[in-house]
Scaffold this motif. Structure first.
Motif, PDB file in Angstrom:
ATOM      1  N   ILE A 485     130.268  46.531  -6.061  1.00 42.99           N
ATOM      2  CA  ILE A 485     129.209  47.036  -5.177  1.00 42.99           C
ATOM      3  C   ILE A 485     128.915  48.485  -5.559  1.00 42.99           C
ATOM      4  CG2 ILE A 485     128.575  47.559  -2.789  1.00 42.99           C
ATOM      5  CD1 ILE A 485     130.617  45.349  -1.979  1.00 42.99           C
ATOM      6  N   LEU A 486     127.641  48.807  -5.764  1.00 40.68           N
ATOM      7  CA  LEU A 486     127.223  50.162  -6.127  1.00 40.68           C
ATOM      8  C   LEU A 486     126.218  50.658  -5.091  1.00 40.68           C
ATOM      9  CD1 LEU A 486     127.251  52.518  -8.152  1.00 40.68           C
ATOM     10  CD2 LEU A 486     125.383  51.369  -9.380  1.00 40.68           C
ATOM     11  N   LEU A 487     126.511  51.815  -4.499  1.00 39.68           N
ATOM     12  CA  LEU A 487     125.665  52.415  -3.468  1.00 39.68           C
ATOM     13  C   LEU A 487     125.068  53.712  -4.015  1.00 39.68           C
ATOM     14  CD1 LEU A 487     128.190  52.050  -0.494  1.00 39.68           C
ATOM     15  CD2 LEU A 487     126.474  50.386  -1.242  1.00 39.68           C
ATOM     16  N   LEU A 488     123.758  53.830  -3.953  1.00 40.47           N
ATOM     17  CA  LEU A 488     123.062  55.002  -4.487  1.00 40.47           C
ATOM     18  C   LEU A 488     122.190  55.595  -3.383  1.00 40.47           C
ATOM     19  CD1 LEU A 488     121.975  53.414  -7.890  1.00 40.47           C
ATOM     20  CD2 LEU A 488     123.959  54.879  -7.478  1.00 40.47           C
ATOM     21  N   ASP A 489     122.532  56.798  -2.934  1.00 39.93           N
ATOM     22  CA  ASP A 489     121.825  57.431  -1.825  1.00 39.93           C
ATOM     23  C   ASP A 489     120.929  58.555  -2.360  1.00 39.93           C
ATOM     24  OD1 ASP A 489     120.951  58.330   0.584  1.00 39.93           O
ATOM     25  OD2 ASP A 489     122.894  59.006   1.328  1.00 39.93           O
ATOM     26  N   GLU A 490     119.653  58.251  -2.493  1.00 36.03           N
ATOM     27  CA  GLU A 490     118.670  59.202  -3.020  1.00 36.03           C
ATOM     28  C   GLU A 490     119.189  59.862  -4.300  1.00 36.03           C
ATOM     29  OE1 GLU A 490     115.776  59.562  -1.683  1.00 36.03           O
ATOM     30  OE2 GLU A 490     115.928  58.927   0.398  1.00 36.03           O
ATOM     31  N   PRO A 491     119.624  59.105  -5.283  1.00 37.41           N
ATOM     32  CA  PRO A 491     120.305  59.693  -6.439  1.00 37.41           C
ATOM     33  C   PRO A 491     119.392  60.478  -7.376  1.00 37.41           C
ATOM     34  CG  PRO A 491     119.935  57.364  -6.839  1.00 37.41           C
ATOM     35  CD  PRO A 491     119.482  57.632  -5.430  1.00 37.41           C
ATOM     36  N   THR A 492     118.077  60.192  -7.370  1.00 36.02           N
ATOM     37  CA  THR A 492     117.184  60.834  -8.341  1.00 36.02           C
ATOM     38  C   THR A 492     116.349  61.956  -7.744  1.00 36.02           C
ATOM     39  OG1 THR A 492     115.461  59.175  -7.916  1.00 36.02           O
ATOM     40  CG2 THR A 492     117.042  58.702  -9.677  1.00 36.02           C
ATOM     41  N   THR A 493     116.619  62.319  -6.502  1.00 37.37           N
ATOM     42  CA  THR A 493     115.871  63.410  -5.878  1.00 37.37           C
ATOM     43  C   THR A 493     116.079  64.703  -6.662  1.00 37.37           C
ATOM     44  OG1 THR A 493     116.116  62.381  -3.707  1.00 37.37           O
ATOM     45  CG2 THR A 493     115.540  64.728  -3.747  1.00 37.37           C
ATOM     46  N   ASN A 494     114.985  65.343  -7.023  1.00 38.39           N
ATOM     47  CA  ASN A 494     114.990  66.625  -7.749  1.00 38.39           C
ATOM     48  C   ASN A 494     115.596  66.522  -9.147  1.00 38.39           C
ATOM     49  OD1 ASN A 494     113.901  67.951  -5.465  1.00 38.39           O
ATOM     50  ND2 ASN A 494     115.952  68.196  -4.592  1.00 38.39           N
TER      51      ASN A 494
END
Length: 561
Positions: A485-494
């Motif tokens: 399971i991979l969780l990405l929380d707004e990873p590409t912001t800025n």
């Protein structure tokens, strides 16, 4: 609570050693008193034979040396026991903290948490080693010593005991005031530590906005307030130490007065008087230890209370025989009517094995909270989260979090080497595995350029690297071992375009279930399905827009090319 309270006390073996030291020192004191009695009487009756008192003087020399050895052992053993006891307690506190959800920690100041792990434990260590340890030895020596003096003269023993009792009463009176002052000192120290911690982490903000003068003034006021409280506390502690020291000397005077009367009446000999006075003078040390023990107890009682309050806060067991280990085979995730206060309200949804889910919605909609539920950074107040049909509360925290990788702004890089950060979730990773993950995250060239390669040091939070580099290192840490399971929380912001593309490539080919919280519609289009949250409620579930699978395939082909 009783189990936690036992953490503050000595183990039976440690207590046995302390009691044995006390008995040994008491025996030395008895021998000292009896030898002085015999030596003085033999000198008085030697009638020109200078050899008569020599055996007694030799015995006194032996007892003096033995006493020196025992006092040395008393200090070193009691200190060691204190250090070991506090070590056990520190690790228990840390383990308790590891089981707490991050939101439980967020409302606490870092200064108060640091105080629990350092200052409070130092207070407790002092109480254990010098209060309980040396105080217990002092109590044994005092009781046996007074009994030995009573053997010579009950009147002298009673005189000494009355003086010691008066000193103890005076110490108890001052002790109540000391406890109040200690509470003030502790509170002001916590405020000062929290402020300093904030200043260290926000130094650039203070400088950029021209607040150096104001912050300096605020810190100066807090520093002055704490110093004033420390001075007041020191005055009371000084008086308590003066009482403890003065009590011993006054007791000697009282014994001499009573003894002189008994010598003049012929009840005792001069040797018995001198032996009793020497014994009482020897008891000044144990009496001082008991007086200090009361001081240490007063200072440690507040620390003990605060630590017990912290340990009473909710914490999940990292491992437990009552919980199973989570074994993720497919990666199916179900949210069953989940509630989180002020964040989620009755969310129910299912992500199938290997599915890529985009979670969208405005700020504060609950996207990060939903991811946190899967990573067990947040616990629901109602409803449950299941992975492959297994409710998360029924499995150990360690096993469930081992199956999840996550990238989030709330999960900064750790201070240490690049190697340590990349392999943090799997310290046993081989060199080949590390480089494989680095390649997947586009970090090979970066690491090759670094002067020390994988051993290059990363400062706290990774602030010596650019935003894109930090995020890619965080991504490498998350996918090490390829958790299901991979969780990405707004990873590409800025992020720059290159780093953003790398994230998209990893999402496209990741061999597991992926959740991506995002504001970007183009990014959401790369996923299989889109869940939209508003005000903590799941308002829409839809398939990704047409062409999303083609976009993912194009990314995969580009990455392989």
């Amino acid at each position: 609570m009783a189990g936690r309270a036992r953490l503050f006390f000595l183990r039976p073996a440690e207590l046995s050693v302390i009691v044995a030291l006390g008995i040994a020192q008491a025996a030395i004191l008895v021998a000292w008193v009896l030898l002085i009695w015999q030596a003085v009487d033999s000198i008085e009756a030697m009638r020109g034979d200078i050899r008569a008192p020599l055996p007694w003087l030799g015995g006194l020399l032996f007892v003096a040396l033995a006493n020196a050895v025992l006092r040395s052992l008393e200090f070193s053993i009691c200190e060691r026991i204190g250090f070991l006891t506090v070590r056990r307690l520190r690790m228990h506190i840390y383990r308790h903290m590891l089981g707490m959800a991050p939101r439980q920690i967020q409302h606490r100041s870092r200064g108060s948490l640091l105080l629990r792990m350092t200052g409070d434990l130092t207070m407790l260590r002092t109480w254990i080693s010098r209060g309980i340890g040396r105080g217990t030895i002092g109590a044994i020596v005092l009781a046996v010593g007074l009994a030995a003096i009573a053997y010579l003269s009950p009147l002298m023993a009673i005189s000494a005991a009355l003086i010691f009792a008066a000193g103890a009463a005076a110490s108890l009176t001052l002790g109540r005031r000391l406890r109040r002052l200690t509470a003030v000192v502790r509170r002001r120290r916590s405020l000062l530590a929290s402020n300093i911690d904030e200043q260290i982490n926000s130094l650039a903000v203070v400088q950029l906005f021209g607040r150096a003068g104001g912050e300096y003034s605020r810190l100066s006021q807090q520093n002055d307030a704490m110093t004033l409280a420390l001075v007041r506390e020191a005055k009371v502690r000084g008086r308590m130490r003066g009482i403890a020291a003065g009590t011993g000397w006054v007791a000697v005077v009282a014994v001499l007065a009573a003894g002189l009367y008994e010598v003049s009446e012929g009840y005792i000999t001069l040797g018995m008087l001198i032996a009793a006075a020497a014994g009482v003078r020897h008891l000044a040390g144990p009496v001082r230890s008991l007086g200090f023990a009361h001081d240490y107890w007063r200072r440690a009682s507040i620390s003990r209370k605060k630590i017990l309050e912290f340990l009473a806060s909710g914490s999940r067991p990292l491992s437990s025989p009552l919980h199973n280990r989570l074994k993720v085979r497919r990666g199916k995730i179900q949210f069953d009517d989940v509630y989180v206060p002020s964040a989620l309200h009755g969310v129910s949804a299912t992500a199938q094995s290997g599915e890529r889910i985009a979670i969208t919605g405005p700020l504060g909609a609950g996207k990060s909270t939903l991811l946190g539920l899967v990573g067990r950074l947040v616990e629901p107040s109602a409803g449950e989260v299941l992975i492959d049909g297994t409710p998360l509360p029924s499995v150990t925290l360690e096993s469930s979090q081992r199956e999840v990788g996550m990238v989030s702004g709330d999960l900064p890089l750790m201070r240490g080497s690049v190697r340590r950060n990349v392999s943090y979730r799997r310290p046993s990773a081989t060199e080949a595995e590390i480089w494989q993950v680095l390649a997947a995250c586009g970090l090979e060239e970066l690491v090759a350029r670094l002067h020390e390669g994988l051993d290059t040091w990363i400062t706290e939070g990774g602030k010596n690297f650019s935003t894109g580099e930090r995020q890619r290192i965080a991504l490498a840490r998350a996918i090490m071992g390829y958790p299901r399971i991979l969780l990405l929380d707004e990873p590409t912001t800025n992020l720059d375009a290159e780093s953003t593309e790398i994230f998209h490539e990893v999402i496209a080919r990741y061999p597991g279930t992926v959740f991506l919280a995002t504001h970007d519609p183009a990014e959401a289009a790369l996923m299989d399905r889109v869940w939209r949250l508003e005000n903590g409620r799941l308002v829409e579930q839809s398939a990704a827009p047409a062409g999303a699978s083609d976009a993912r395939e194009g990314l995969l082909i580009a990455s392989l090319g």
